[in-house]
Design an enzyme around this catalytic site. Structure first.
Site, PDB file in Angstrom:
ATOM      1  N   ARG A 115      65.977  53.300  33.293  1.00 16.82           N
ATOM      2  CA  ARG A 115      64.748  54.094  33.395  1.00 16.82           C
ATOM      3  C   ARG A 115      65.099  55.386  34.123  1.00 16.82           C
ATOM      4  O   ARG A 115      66.262  55.589  34.474  1.00 16.82           O
ATOM      5  CB  ARG A 115      63.661  53.313  34.132  1.00 16.82           C
ATOM      6  CG  ARG A 115      63.966  53.099  35.582  1.00 16.82           C
ATOM      7  CD  ARG A 115      62.795  52.433  36.308  1.00 16.82           C
ATOM      8  NE  ARG A 115      62.904  52.677  37.719  1.00 16.82           N
ATOM      9  CZ  ARG A 115      62.320  51.946  38.653  1.00 16.82           C
ATOM     10  NH1 ARG A 115      61.557  50.923  38.325  1.00 16.82           N
ATOM     11  NH2 ARG A 115      62.451  52.226  39.917  1.00 16.82           N
ATOM     12  N   ASN A 153      56.478  58.351  38.221  1.00 13.07           N
ATOM     13  CA  ASN A 153      56.826  57.370  39.240  1.00 13.07           C
ATOM     14  C   ASN A 153      58.068  57.855  39.975  1.00 13.07           C
ATOM     15  O   ASN A 153      59.119  58.039  39.373  1.00 13.07           O
ATOM     16  CB  ASN A 153      57.126  56.011  38.583  1.00 13.07           C
ATOM     17  CG  ASN A 153      57.245  54.900  39.602  1.00 13.07           C
ATOM     18  OD1 ASN A 153      56.315  54.643  40.363  1.00 13.07           O
ATOM     19  ND2 ASN A 153      58.397  54.244  39.632  1.00 13.07           N
ATOM     20  N   GLU A 154      57.916  58.097  41.249  1.00 13.21           N
ATOM     21  CA  GLU A 154      59.064  58.433  42.107  1.00 13.21           C
ATOM     22  C   GLU A 154      60.006  59.457  41.470  1.00 13.21           C
ATOM     23  O   GLU A 154      61.164  59.151  41.175  1.00 13.21           O
ATOM     24  CB  GLU A 154      59.860  57.168  42.435  1.00 13.21           C
ATOM     25  CG  GLU A 154      59.080  56.154  43.219  1.00 13.21           C
ATOM     26  CD  GLU A 154      59.918  54.940  43.593  1.00 13.21           C
ATOM     27  OE1 GLU A 154      60.901  54.669  42.883  1.00 13.21           O
ATOM     28  OE2 GLU A 154      59.587  54.284  44.579  1.00 13.21           O
ATOM     29  N   GLU A 307      53.287  51.171  47.125  1.00 14.86           N
ATOM     30  CA  GLU A 307      54.147  50.019  46.827  1.00 14.86           C
ATOM     31  C   GLU A 307      54.792  49.518  48.103  1.00 14.86           C
ATOM     32  O   GLU A 307      55.282  50.305  48.911  1.00 14.86           O
ATOM     33  CB  GLU A 307      55.305  50.418  45.900  1.00 14.86           C
ATOM     34  CG  GLU A 307      54.960  50.743  44.486  1.00 14.86           C
ATOM     35  CD  GLU A 307      56.231  51.081  43.688  1.00 14.86           C
ATOM     36  OE1 GLU A 307      57.327  50.606  44.038  1.00 14.86           O
ATOM     37  OE2 GLU A 307      56.104  51.846  42.728  1.00 14.86           O
ATOM     38  N   GLU A 355      64.066  43.953  36.577  1.00 14.93           N
ATOM     39  CA  GLU A 355      63.667  43.666  37.957  1.00 14.93           C
ATOM     40  C   GLU A 355      63.150  42.232  38.094  1.00 14.93           C
ATOM     41  O   GLU A 355      62.230  41.976  38.865  1.00 14.93           O
ATOM     42  CB  GLU A 355      62.629  44.691  38.437  1.00 14.93           C
ATOM     43  CG  GLU A 355      63.260  46.073  38.591  1.00 14.93           C
ATOM     44  CD  GLU A 355      62.411  47.046  39.389  1.00 14.93           C
ATOM     45  OE1 GLU A 355      62.824  47.428  40.490  1.00 14.93           O
ATOM     46  OE2 GLU A 355      61.336  47.439  38.889  1.00 14.93           O
ATOM     47  N   HIS A 358      63.191  41.025  41.588  1.00 10.71           N
ATOM     48  CA  HIS A 358      62.433  41.785  42.584  1.00 10.71           C
ATOM     49  C   HIS A 358      61.195  40.977  42.955  1.00 10.71           C
ATOM     50  O   HIS A 358      60.559  40.374  42.095  1.00 10.71           O
ATOM     51  CB  HIS A 358      62.022  43.144  42.003  1.00 10.71           C
ATOM     52  CG  HIS A 358      61.490  44.061  43.050  1.00 10.71           C
ATOM     53  ND1 HIS A 358      60.233  43.929  43.579  1.00 10.71           N
ATOM     54  CD2 HIS A 358      62.065  45.101  43.681  1.00 10.71           C
ATOM     55  CE1 HIS A 358      60.054  44.860  44.496  1.00 10.71           C
ATOM     56  NE2 HIS A 358      61.152  45.579  44.576  1.00 10.71           N
TER      57      HIS A 358
HETATM   58  C1  GLA Z   1      60.269  51.556  43.156  1.00 13.81           C
HETATM   59  C2  GLA Z   1      59.582  51.637  41.833  1.00 13.81           C
HETATM   60  C3  GLA Z   1      59.147  50.332  41.289  1.00 13.81           C
HETATM   61  C4  GLA Z   1      60.150  49.267  41.559  1.00 13.81           C
HETATM   62  C5  GLA Z   1      60.446  49.233  43.004  1.00 13.81           C
HETATM   63  C6  GLA Z   1      61.425  48.176  43.346  1.00 13.81           C
HETATM   64  O1  GLA Z   1      59.519  51.803  44.255  1.00 13.81           O
HETATM   65  O2  GLA Z   1      58.503  52.525  41.831  1.00 13.81           O
HETATM   66  O3  GLA Z   1      58.973  50.502  39.919  1.00 13.81           O
HETATM   67  O4  GLA Z   1      61.307  49.507  40.839  1.00 13.81           O
HETATM   68  O5  GLA Z   1      61.020  50.453  43.383  1.00 13.81           O
HETATM   69  O6  GLA Z   1      61.646  48.138  44.706  1.00 13.81           O
END
Ligand code: GLA
Length: 661
Positions: A115, A153-154, A307, A355, A358
């Site tokens: 990604r 996202n990030e 998050e 993930e 996770h």
């Molecule tokens: C980030 C992403 C999430 C996920 C987390 C895992 O913060 O935004 O999609 O991958 O990491 O810690």
């Protein structure tokens, strides 16, 4: 659009997480509905990684599945934080636009299969992101389920491709005005780096030895501006169709190649992702570090923990579980510092995919699990704190942060490999956290007058305006601690000539640093008060300041290591080495004392954290988090909002939110 919209909509604080229902099927969705109710989930982030489903081929959209999920969530009382899926372009995108895949500094072009694989400077990528953001906003801008928007996202991916090179040149042109000015700024007179035409200028790609520092710093600034422009495009496309607040989630502390002060000004609501990688007390301190930064980037306004995890994320090479009650303490650690709630990544742990290990709110084991029971308890606790929505936190102490200084400390060719920007900031914050005081972060150019103590741990780069602002702060009565290798270069990375740090800050400190003397790896030097220094030392002389601690060995024997100077109505202190932990803690304690700043709640034992939120009408809520393995008595018992009963003692790992009005 402001946070108020979200607060009114939720009628309290937010609780929930990323929800990726496309991984599952009907029976699981039914169970999700029931378990979300049980966990008191009221906000779900949907669509973060859904591009391939939303746009199965270029220009053809399929919203039917998303319609169904939004309707279902809405019917279940769960509001939606609707994401644009642009952090993860689908495989068709790579094949259609190979030039929009990112290129590494060594020229290797990446492809799909993970990604975050895109180039923000590629026109095809930027166009595609605005198209999908617009399509989503047109369709869901007024949807009753949608409470807010989550762009991308990030933002984190960097790229060194030819699109980037062209955009970088435009940016440089705008910043420097002429090639001559660029040559001057980057010091290209050395090493035969002089540019004779714009098309000779490149992003800092792989090269033989040290890259030009000015080029490296400008590239980070350029990339930050590129990210902000990409965010603004999507935000504005959404705003054209929706009146709900828009955010993009920041990644803390420092993985994001972005000026987070600038991003804080662009979003309607600052949101952060926070995953401590260390367990125990370090995780609690790290939570405070992340949350204090989020509140500061939000300019003191409410913000949102977008998050967190029910376990830690990779601590070097493994995922470590959180101890019982730690999920609640981390959640409250964020809310105590102004978060308008607590969300997790993700609601249900993935069965397959990248993930799958996770952590999640609902683990593979299902609802009959310790983790889900703790999540339910956390949901219950957050629901009881609804009256805090919109209240804020104030601090009397600030630590200075500037992305320019951070990026400057990452260029090639610095005098020591042990200089660590975020490590140094974290250490200053930790010493203050251990002392029980609440800390803001501030930019060296901000109005600092509301702070009694300001710590400048790592401003290697300090602009003229920043130096003048710090002088003003001291002159007007502030207490300032400046640490080693500070103010050595200006905003073009040009060394300050005639002695460090930058004028006029030197006047406020009453010193002149003549020679940096980095220490060898693992070298420890003894100071006159019995403390030790590592990493760094400096040969400096006082120019009005008094030396309160001196070096004891070698050519620096008898010379000042720590100085204090009365200037105007305030005091400027300078620390020229990396003090050992006890020495640094004692110094911070002394400065707090002199500045008249006491702990939030005097009389509490170490490892018990207190932070206060307050409403404009004077109501106050004091969070007390016991990170210790034994019970603690509360010096001033009060009604605990979490239990609805008076609290005078906290069990090991226990928490209380005490009414103080
Ligand atoms: C980030 C992403 C999430 C996920 C987390 C895992 O913060 O935004 O999609 O991958 O990491 O810690």
């Amino acid at each position: 659009m402001t946070t108020r919209h979200l607060i009114d909509r939720l009628g309290g604080l937010a609780f929930g997480g990323d929800y990726n229902p496309e991984q599952w099927d009907e029976p699981v969705w039914k169970e999700d509905d029931e378990l979300m109710r049980r966990a008191r989930v009221n906000l779900a982030t949907v669509g973060v990684f859904s591009w391939a489903l939303l746009e199965p081929e270029e220009g053809r959209y399929d919203f039917s599945w998303l319609d169904a999920h939004l309707d279902r969530l809405h019917a279940n009382g769960v509001a939606v934080d609707l994401a644009t899926p642009t952090a993860s372009p689908p495989p068709w995108f790579t094949l259609a636009h190979p030039d929009a895949m990112p290129v590494a500094p060594d020229g290797a072009r990446l492809t799909h299969g993970s990604r975050d694989t895109y180039c923000l400077a590629a026109p095809a990528y930027r166009d595609a992101t605005v198209r999908i953001a617009t399509a989503l906003a047109e369709r869901y801008g007024g949807h009753p389920a949608v409470a807010m928007w989550h762009v991308h996202n990030e933002y984190a991916t960097l790229c060194w491709c030819d699109h980037t090179a062209a955009a970088f040149r435009d940016w440089l042109h705008a910043r420097h005005g002429s090639l001559e000015a660029l040559n001057e700024a980057w010091g290209t007179a050395f090493w035969s780096q002089r540019y004779a035409a714009w098309d000779q200028v490149l992003p800092p790609r792989s090269t033989q030895w040290h890259r030009n520092p000015g080029q490296a710093l400008d590239f980070r600034r350029f990339w930050s501006d590129t990210v902000l422009a990409a965010y603004r495009e999507q935000r504005d496309a959404i705003r054209a169709h929706s009146d709900r607040p828009v955010t993009t989630n920041m990644m803390l502390p420092g993985y994001q190649n972005l000026d987070l002060w600038a991003l804080g000004r662009e979003v309607d609501l600052v949101s952060i992702d926070h995953y401590p990688s260390a367990p125990g007390l370090d995780a609690a301190a790290d939570t405070a570090f992340g949350a204090d930064r989020a509140r500061s980037f939000a300019g003191g306004r409410p913000w949102l923990l977008m998050e967190q995890g029910t376990s830690t994320v990779y601590d070097r090479d493994r995922i470590l579980g959180k101890e019982p009650s730690e999920i609640l303490r981390h959640t409250l650690g964020h809310i105590a510092r102004g978060s308008e709630g607590a969300l997790f990544f993700q609601w249900r742990q993935s069965r397959a995919g990248a993930e799958q290990w996770h952590s999640a709110m609902l683990p593979h084991a299902g609802a009959d699990s310790r983790i889900f029971r703790e999540v339910q308890a956390v949901g219950e606790a957050v629901a009881r704190l609804g009256e805090l929505a919109g209240s804020t936190v104030t601090a009397q102490v600030a630590v200075l942060h500037d992305s320019d200084a951070w990026w400057a400390l990452e260029v090639d060719g610095l005098p020591s490999a042990d200089l660590d920007y975020h490590g140094t900031l974290r250490r200053a914050h930790r010493a203050l956290w251990d002392a029980g005081v609440t800390v803001d972060f501030a930019h060296p150019g901000h109005d600092l007058s509301r702070y009694r103590l300001v710590v400048a741990p790592a401003l290697f780069l300090l602009s003229d305006a920043g130096a003048a602002n710090l002088l003003r702060y001291v002159a007007d009565g502030g207490t300032l601690l400046v640490q080693y290798f500070n103010g050595f270069v200006d905003d073009r990375l040009h060394a300050r000539l005639g002695g460090y740090p930058a004028m006029p800050l030197r006047e406020a400190l009453g010193i002149r640093v003549e020679e940096p003397r980095p220490l060898r790896r693992d070298e420890r030097i003894v100071l006159s008060d019995g403390t030790h220094g590592t990493v760094w030392s400096e040969s400096l002389r006082t120019e009005g300041a008094e030396a309160s601690v001196t070096y004891t060995h070698g050519m620096l024997a008898g010379k000042p290591a720590l100085t204090r100077h009365r200037f105007g109505a305030g005091r400027g202190c300078y620390l020229s080495t990396h003090l050992d932990d006890p020495g640094y803690a004692a110094l911070i304690a002394r400065l707090l004392d002199e500045a008249g700043v006491g702990p939030e709640s005097p009389g509490l034992r170490p490892g018990v954290e207190t932070v206060t939120r307050q409403a404009p009408d004077g109501r106050r809520w004091q969070f007390v988090l016991n990170h210790r393995a034994d019970a603690v008595r509360l010096p001033e018992p009060a009604l605990d909002l979490l239990t609805g009963r008076p609290a005078d003692e906290l069990p090991p790992g226990g928490c209380a939110v005490l009414l103080r009005y």
